[in-house]
Enzyme design. Structure first.
Site, mmCIF file in Angstrom:
data_model
loop_
_atom_site.group_PDB
_atom_site.id
_atom_site.type_symbol
_atom_site.label_atom_id
_atom_site.label_comp_id
_atom_site.label_asym_id
_atom_site.label_seq_id
_atom_site.Cartn_x
_atom_site.Cartn_y
_atom_site.Cartn_z
ATOM 1 N N ALA A 27 0.817 -1.214 0.000
ATOM 2 C CA ALA A 27 0.000 0.000 0.000
ATOM 3 C C ALA A 27 0.853 1.269 0.000
ATOM 4 C CB ALA A 27 -0.925 0.004 1.215
ATOM 5 N N CYS A 28 2.166 1.132 0.099
ATOM 6 C CA CYS A 28 3.087 2.267 0.207
ATOM 7 C C CYS A 28 3.794 2.494 -1.127
ATOM 8 C CB CYS A 28 4.112 1.973 1.296
ATOM 9 S SG CYS A 28 5.482 3.147 1.384
#
Length: 151
Positions: free
Chosen positions: A11-12
């Site tokens: 998600a980063c």
């Protein structure tokens, strides 16, 4: 097993860019999604030693329970902070990359280039469009007038 490991959060964006730079060197790393499979306390201690960082330096504040848990308070010992990380792995800064050349917290993602054993195999731009590697596989450095290849 790959000689390169990335402690990754898909998600980063920084983590995704770092993973893509590793792959651009022709290597498929061992990907550890640390939110699903957190490193053990002993693994964390080894990583911290190899990173040359303190537990406090490894703590991520943004988007974590850092403030709610009052982790900026100096009353917490390293062992207590490790307990918090064990309960909330999202507190780990990311991505951490381990290669035969060293261990780095790759923020920004280009820091991974310092520890990759193999050269980049072609052009690479981050998700936001920032050029990092040119078509010849050389690092691009930003300047006042735009981007120039690093010599």
């Amino acid at each position: 097993m790959s000689p390169i490991t990335i402690y990754h959060n898909p998600a980063c964006g920084t983590s995704r860019n770092t993973l893509a730079l590793i792959r651009n060197s022709g290597v498929e790393p061992q990907v550890v999604e640390y939110l699903k499979t957190p490193p053990s306390r002993d693994e964390l201690k080894v990583l911290l030693l190899r990173l040359g960082m303190t537990v406090r330096e490894l703590l991520r504040q943004k988007g974590t329970p850092y403030e709610a848990l009052d982790l900026g308070n100096p009353k917490w010992s390293d062992e207590q902070l490790l307990d918090f990380i064990g309960q909330h792995p999202v507190l780990i800064q990311r991505p951490i990359v381990v290669t035969p050349l060293g261990v780095r917290l790759c923020r920004p993602s280009e820091l991974v280039l310092d520890i990759l054993p193999d050269a980049q195999r072609g052009a690479f731009s981050k998700e936001d469009g920032e050029a990092v590697i040119d078509a010849e596989g050389r690092r691009v450095i930003a300047s006042q007038s735009g981007s120039l290849p690093q010599r």
